[in-house]
Design an enzyme around this catalytic site. Structure first.
Site: not given
Ligand code: ATR
Length: 290
Positions: A66, A127
């Site tokens: 995206k 985020a």
């Molecule tokens: P998307 O487009 O789905 O939002 P992304 O931009 O990669 O994908 O963002 C993933 C989000 O899920 C982030 O907020 C991430 O937290 P971090 O900023 O700390 O990476 C969160 N996330 C992914 N795996 C996680 C986990 N196991 N526990 C908590 N938050 C998670």
């Protein structure tokens, strides 16, 4: 003429966009088709070059593209620019137009459940790219985004700052590693009607998460402060968080709602016609797994 559309993602096979769009195309009597473009990252450039010269008329864009896809757009809508992500590409004679319909989808899903969003209080979990569209949609509707909670505090702070400045509001940032630490903030600010929106990719990345792990991620002790809990992923439909919220008697909004409304906006951009909502809703419901 048959128009070809598709979901661009990696992986893409889990997406319900093809089945929902094909049913919608049939309903308005076009023989357009919607397929899967499961393209690995190192082939994205070639794929977009081929699309420019070829017959694919539009794309639904999902993880992880995206944000990356912005580099390939000739024109980007104001909303998509501000969100920093494109989930819809329309190919008009080799010119790529990028849009974002996720923010419309999330706001519509929430409005359907709680009414006008003006001054509604919302807390965001996550985020990432998905959070950006959700927060933008909420602020555009005049909602009050109290805080962004995220595993990595830096990411939450960056987003809170960016959108606070964009809309002239105050958004707080918190680490979600120990939600109990934010409880004093919640008690102060959360009144009876606060909404929690879960936007992280946790359920997608860890489909086999244990009950103990999901309780640690978002404890019932925390969820009890909210009146409504919304998810933006539809696999699984009833996420561990929604199950917790439901058991606490909270209003819940499953992720299929956002999917449906962002897809209906995409349909308009692809075809210039109103989406056949009932057909799309019915097809989606028939294909959702509980
Ligand atoms: P998307 O487009 O789905 O939002 P992304 O931009 O990669 O994908 O963002 C993933 C989000 O899920 C982030 O907020 C991430 O937290 P971090 O900023 O700390 O990476 C969160 N996330 C992914 N795996 C996680 C986990 N196991 N526990 C908590 N938050 C998670």
């Amino acid at each position: 003429m048959t128009q070809q559309y598709g979901i661009l993602a990696f992986p893409a096979k889990h997406s319900l966009s093809p089945v929902v769009f094909d049913a919608a195309f049939k309903a308005i009597d076009t023989d357009s088709q919607f397929g899967f473009f499961e393209i690995p990252e190192n082939e994205l450039g070639d794929f977009m070059d081929r699309m420019k010269a070829g017959k694919v008329s539009g794309l639904s864009v999902s993880l992880p593209y995206k944000e990356m896809i912005l580099n390939y757009m000739d024109q980007v809508s104001e909303d998509a620019k501000k969100i920093g992500a494109v989930n819809t590409v329309v190919n008009r004679d080799g010119v790529f137009y990028g849009y974002n319909t996720d923010f419309v989808g999330s706001s519509q899903a929430l409005k359907e459940a709680v009414g006008d969003l003006k001054n509604k209080q919302v807390v965001i979990l996550g985020a990432g790219g998905a959070a950006r569209a959700v927060i933008y949609g909420l602020l555009k509707e005049g909602a009050n985004v109290l805080g962004i909670l995220n595993r990595t505090l830096d990411h939450a702070e960056k987003l809170a700052k960016e959108f606070s400045e964009m809309f002239g509001v105050e958004i707080k940032a918190f680490s979600s590693e120990n939600l109990a630490n934010t409880l004093s903030f919640q008690k102060e600010l959360i009144q009876a009607e606060t909404i929690l929106i879960q936007t992280t990719s946790l359920w997608t990345l860890q489909p086999d998460i244990t009950a103990a792990e999901s309780e640690k991620f978002c404890p019932a002790e925390y969820v009890k402060y909210f009146s409504t809990v919304m998810e933006i992923v539809y696999k699984p439909l009833f996420t561990p968080l929604l199950k917790t919220a439901r058991a606490l008697g909270k209003k819940i909004i499953t992720g299929d709602k956002m999917f449906l409304y962002q897809a209906s906006e995409q349909f308009k951009l692809f075809t210039g016609k109103e989406a056949p909502m009932e057909v799309m809703r019915k097809t989606l419901n028939e294909n959702l797994s509980q």
